[in-house]
Design a protein around this motif. Structure first.
Motif, PDB file in Angstrom:
ATOM      1  N   SER A   1      -9.382   8.244  20.428  1.00 12.99           N
ATOM      2  CA  SER A   1     -10.655   8.336  19.705  1.00 12.99           C
ATOM      3  C   SER A   1     -10.708   9.638  18.911  1.00 12.99           C
ATOM      4  CB  SER A   1     -11.828   8.280  20.682  1.00 12.99           C
ATOM      5  OG  SER A   1     -11.854   7.054  21.362  1.00 12.99           O
ATOM      6  N   GLY A   2     -11.147   9.529  17.661  1.00 14.65           N
ATOM      7  CA  GLY A   2     -11.281  10.708  16.820  1.00 14.65           C
ATOM      8  C   GLY A   2     -10.022  11.121  16.093  1.00 14.65           C
ATOM      9  N   CYS A   3      -8.953  10.299  16.186  1.00 14.30           N
ATOM     10  CA  CYS A   3      -7.693  10.671  15.536  1.00 14.30           C
ATOM     11  C   CYS A   3      -7.689  10.384  14.049  1.00 14.30           C
ATOM     12  CB  CYS A   3      -6.515   9.963  16.203  1.00 14.30           C
ATOM     13  SG  CYS A   3      -6.455   8.185  15.873  1.00 14.30           S
ATOM     14  N   GLY A   4      -8.664   9.582  13.548  1.00 12.53           N
ATOM     15  CA  GLY A   4      -8.765   9.320  12.116  1.00 12.53           C
ATOM     16  C   GLY A   4      -8.322   7.929  11.694  1.00 12.53           C
ATOM     17  N   LYS A   5      -8.009   7.040  12.640  1.00 14.43           N
ATOM     18  CA  LYS A   5      -7.462   5.733  12.264  1.00 14.43           C
ATOM     19  C   LYS A   5      -8.469   4.872  11.494  1.00 14.43           C
ATOM     20  CE  LYS A   5      -8.114   3.995  17.021  1.00 14.43           C
ATOM     21  NZ  LYS A   5      -8.627   5.269  17.588  1.00 14.43           N
ATOM     22  N   SER A   6      -9.728   4.835  11.942  1.00 10.98           N
ATOM     23  CA  SER A   6     -10.724   4.042  11.225  1.00 10.98           C
ATOM     24  C   SER A   6     -11.080   4.684   9.885  1.00 10.98           C
ATOM     25  CB  SER A   6     -11.992   3.865  12.076  1.00 10.98           C
ATOM     26  OG  SER A   6     -11.754   2.983  13.153  1.00 10.98           O
TER      27      SER A   6
ATOM     28  N   ILE B   1       0.857  -1.194   0.000  1.00 14.63           N
ATOM     29  CA  ILE B   1       0.000   0.000   0.000  1.00 14.63           C
ATOM     30  C   ILE B   1       0.886   1.235   0.000  1.00 14.63           C
ATOM     31  CG2 ILE B   1      -1.785   1.279   1.268  1.00 14.63           C
ATOM     32  CD1 ILE B   1      -2.506  -1.401   2.619  1.00 14.63           C
ATOM     33  N   ASP B   2       0.514   2.226  -0.801  1.00 15.05           N
ATOM     34  CA  ASP B   2       1.263   3.477  -0.870  1.00 15.05           C
ATOM     35  C   ASP B   2       0.275   4.640  -0.785  1.00 15.05           C
ATOM     36  OD1 ASP B   2       3.059   5.488  -1.234  1.00 15.05           O
ATOM     37  OD2 ASP B   2       3.968   4.662  -3.052  1.00 15.05           O
ATOM     38  N   LEU B   3       0.324   5.380   0.314  1.00 16.96           N
ATOM     39  CA  LEU B   3      -0.515   6.565   0.501  1.00 16.96           C
ATOM     40  C   LEU B   3       0.356   7.805   0.304  1.00 16.96           C
ATOM     41  CD1 LEU B   3      -2.244   5.371   3.780  1.00 16.96           C
ATOM     42  CD2 LEU B   3      -3.369   5.544   1.581  1.00 16.96           C
ATOM     43  N   THR B   4      -0.073   8.688  -0.583  1.00 13.96           N
ATOM     44  CA  THR B   4       0.704   9.894  -0.894  1.00 13.96           C
ATOM     45  C   THR B   4      -0.159  11.127  -0.684  1.00 13.96           C
ATOM     46  OG1 THR B   4       1.963   8.660  -2.564  1.00 13.96           O
ATOM     47  CG2 THR B   4       2.113  11.074  -2.620  1.00 13.96           C
ATOM     48  N   ASP B   5       0.184  11.955   0.307  1.00 19.18           N
ATOM     49  CA  ASP B   5      -0.525  13.207   0.603  1.00 19.18           C
ATOM     50  C   ASP B   5      -2.039  13.011   0.665  1.00 19.18           C
ATOM     51  OD1 ASP B   5       1.793  14.691   0.778  1.00 19.18           O
ATOM     52  OD2 ASP B   5       1.796  15.230  -1.345  1.00 19.18           O
ATOM     53  N   VAL B   6      -2.462  11.932   1.324  1.00 18.91           N
ATOM     54  CA  VAL B   6      -3.891  11.593   1.359  1.00 18.91           C
ATOM     55  C   VAL B   6      -4.627  12.496   2.348  1.00 18.91           C
ATOM     56  CG1 VAL B   6      -5.520   9.814   2.077  1.00 18.91           C
ATOM     57  CG2 VAL B   6      -3.626   9.238   0.561  1.00 18.91           C
ATOM     58  N   VAL B   7      -5.759  13.037   1.886  1.00 15.60           N
ATOM     59  CA  VAL B   7      -6.577  13.959   2.670  1.00 15.60           C
ATOM     60  C   VAL B   7      -8.020  13.478   2.650  1.00 15.60           C
ATOM     61  CG1 VAL B   7      -7.458  16.341   2.820  1.00 15.60           C
ATOM     62  CG2 VAL B   7      -5.075  15.927   2.147  1.00 15.60           C
ATOM     63  N   LYS B   8      -8.702  13.618   3.781  1.00 17.91           N
ATOM     64  CA  LYS B   8     -10.138  13.363   3.844  1.00 17.91           C
ATOM     65  C   LYS B   8     -10.823  14.535   4.523  1.00 17.91           C
ATOM     66  CE  LYS B   8     -14.138  11.406   3.587  1.00 17.91           C
ATOM     67  NZ  LYS B   8     -14.814  11.279   2.291  1.00 17.91           N
ATOM     68  N   ARG B   9     -11.788  15.108   3.826  1.00 17.63           N
ATOM     69  CA  ARG B   9     -12.568  16.208   4.385  1.00 17.63           C
ATOM     70  C   ARG B   9     -14.035  15.823   4.451  1.00 17.63           C
ATOM     71  NH1 ARG B   9      -9.845  18.714   0.133  1.00 17.63           N
ATOM     72  NH2 ARG B   9      -7.906  19.779   0.723  1.00 17.63           N
ATOM     73  N   PHE B  10     -14.676  16.254   5.522  1.00 18.78           N
ATOM     74  CA  PHE B  10     -16.131  16.202   5.634  1.00 18.78           C
ATOM     75  C   PHE B  10     -16.586  17.651   5.694  1.00 18.78           C
ATOM     76  CE2 PHE B  10     -14.971  12.049   7.499  1.00 18.78           C
ATOM     77  CZ  PHE B  10     -15.752  11.222   6.699  1.00 18.78           C
ATOM     78  N   GLY B  11     -16.971  18.203   4.555  1.00 17.63           N
ATOM     79  CA  GLY B  11     -17.285  19.627   4.495  1.00 17.63           C
ATOM     80  C   GLY B  11     -16.042  20.442   4.769  1.00 17.63           C
ATOM     81  N   ALA B  12     -16.128  21.345   5.745  1.00 18.23           N
ATOM     82  CA  ALA B  12     -14.981  22.191   6.092  1.00 18.23           C
ATOM     83  C   ALA B  12     -14.030  21.507   7.074  1.00 18.23           C
ATOM     84  CB  ALA B  12     -15.473  23.505   6.698  1.00 18.23           C
ATOM     85  N   LEU B  13     -14.410  20.327   7.571  1.00 11.96           N
ATOM     86  CA  LEU B  13     -13.606  19.627   8.577  1.00 11.96           C
ATOM     87  C   LEU B  13     -12.634  18.656   7.906  1.00 11.96           C
ATOM     88  CD1 LEU B  13     -13.064  18.937  11.582  1.00 11.96           C
ATOM     89  CD2 LEU B  13     -14.850  17.184  11.367  1.00 11.96           C
ATOM     90  N   THR B  14     -11.341  18.821   8.166  1.00 14.01           N
ATOM     91  CA  THR B  14     -10.316  17.905   7.665  1.00 14.01           C
ATOM     92  C   THR B  14     -10.007  16.873   8.741  1.00 14.01           C
ATOM     93  OG1 THR B  14      -9.327  19.614   6.261  1.00 14.01           O
ATOM     94  CG2 THR B  14      -7.960  17.706   6.779  1.00 14.01           C
TER      95      THR B  14
END
Length: 357
Positions: A38-43, A4-17
């Motif tokens: 909890s809430g750190c983004g691991k899942s 697996i190779d993740l490069t500059d991966v971003v996930k936003r929910f609306g204005a929340l990154t």
């Protein structure tokens, strides 16, 4: 190929990154564990790899192929969920083989694969039961078996043991380690339990606020945490912290802690610091650095005990000692440590290292 190779991966929910420019490579056959509060983004990060969450920015590659727009079913992955997600109206045998039925495999091949996985997981005697007739550990084995039967090279686990009691969690940790050792499949595993991370992982990814705080082997994170956050998250009981002051001098540094002054190797830093001390590194009545303390509580754990003590003007320390110490609440004691075992962190909470000679 299943790296697996993740490069500059971003996930936003609306204005929340929630995932912020994550870069990570997982080698083929590697067991990598995501940990963090909890809430750190691991899942969320795991679900992005699985294709259950869209990637807002950046690129995901699996086996050298871009997967951003590839549907989950075409990514060559098998996933085990926290909730087991078994079909309650189906037998264990049908639960194991259902994905193969929908893939239109022949009845003979389905039976062969299901039987092989059932033997591997030691659940042959459960094939005709339904999920409601199984214990939690048995249901978890079926959930893992449903992933194994698809013969994928990439496995994703989302807190699979969190619903089990302590004894079953230990048993299933051993089982998951055995499965990985024998199948050598690339595995990404999410947990809030750092004991699971330490015992299962080839490498641990510590996440904080959607970013990677540190990546390393379990012992690298334990022995050389990059920050106070990582130091406090890895290890049980948690690391103790004492306030101190570091004075940089020409060839050495002077450490002030709890009224005492001690000489260290030269560290390029001046000012207030936090001194991190693991409970197992504290010494009752010994060590190069010693401070007075008062016993608050002794927790006997069989072959060892946890001693809770007060130092200074109310600072609390937890010390792990072997055997059964003859200590009573309010007793005056001395707690010490070897300087090589202390972890120093600056005001920005990053680790401080001695300058190279």
């Amino acid at each position: 190929m299943s790296g697996i190779d993740l490069t500059d991966v971003v996930k936003r929910f609306g204005a929340l990154t929630v995932i912020d420019k994550v870069n990570l490579k997982v080698g083929e056959g590697e067991f990598v564990v995501f940990v963090g509060p909890s809430g750190c983004g691991k899942s969320t990060l795991l679900r992005m790899i699985a294709g259950l969450e869209e990637i807002s920015d950046g690129e995901l590659q699996i086996g050298g192929r871009r997967m951003n727009e590839t549907p989950p079913a075409e990514r060559g992955i098998a996933m085990v969920f926290q909730s087991y997600a078994l079909y309650p109206h189906m037998s264990v045998e049908r639960n194991l083989g259902f994905a193969l039925e929908t893939a239109r495999l022949g009845a003979g091949e389905i039976k062969e694969r299901v039987s092989k996985v059932a033997r591997f997981l030691k659940i042959e005697h459960l094939l005709h039961r339904r999920p409601a007739q199984l214990s939690g550990g048995q249901q978890q084995r079926v959930a893992i078996g449903r992933a194994l039967v698809r013969s994928q090279k990439l496995f994703l686990f989302d807190e699979p043991l969190s619903n089990l009691d302590a004894d079953l969690r230990m048993e299933m940790r051993v089982e998951i380690a055995r499965i990985h050792r024998e199948l050598k499949a690339t595995t990404v595993y999410v947990t809030h339990d750092q004991l699971e991370a330490m015992t299962l992982a080839d490498r641990i990814v510590v996440l904080k606020d959607g970013r990677i705080a540190q990546v390393g082997t379990p012992m690298e994170l334990y022995e050389r945490p990059a920050s106070k956050f990582v130091a406090s998250f890895i290890g049980a009981p948690r690391m103790n912290f004492l306030p101190g002051t570091l004075h940089r001098e020409t060839s050495a540094s002077r450490l002030e802690v709890m009224g005492g002054t001690h000489t260290l190797g030269r560290i390029d830093y001046d000012g207030e610091i936090s001194i991190g001390l693991r409970p197992e590194d504290l010494i009752l009545g010994g060590g190069e650095v010693q401070i007075p303390a008062q016993v608050l509580l002794v927790e006997p754990l069989g072959g060892e005990a946890l001693v809770h003590a007060r130092v200074g003007d109310g600072q609390m320390l937890v010390m792990k000692v072997q055997g059964k110490p003859d200590l009573r609440p309010n007793a005056d004691i001395t707690i010490g440590w070897m300087q090589s075992k202390a972890h120093l962190f600056g005001v920005d909470e990053s680790a401080l290292r001695a300058a190279e000679a």
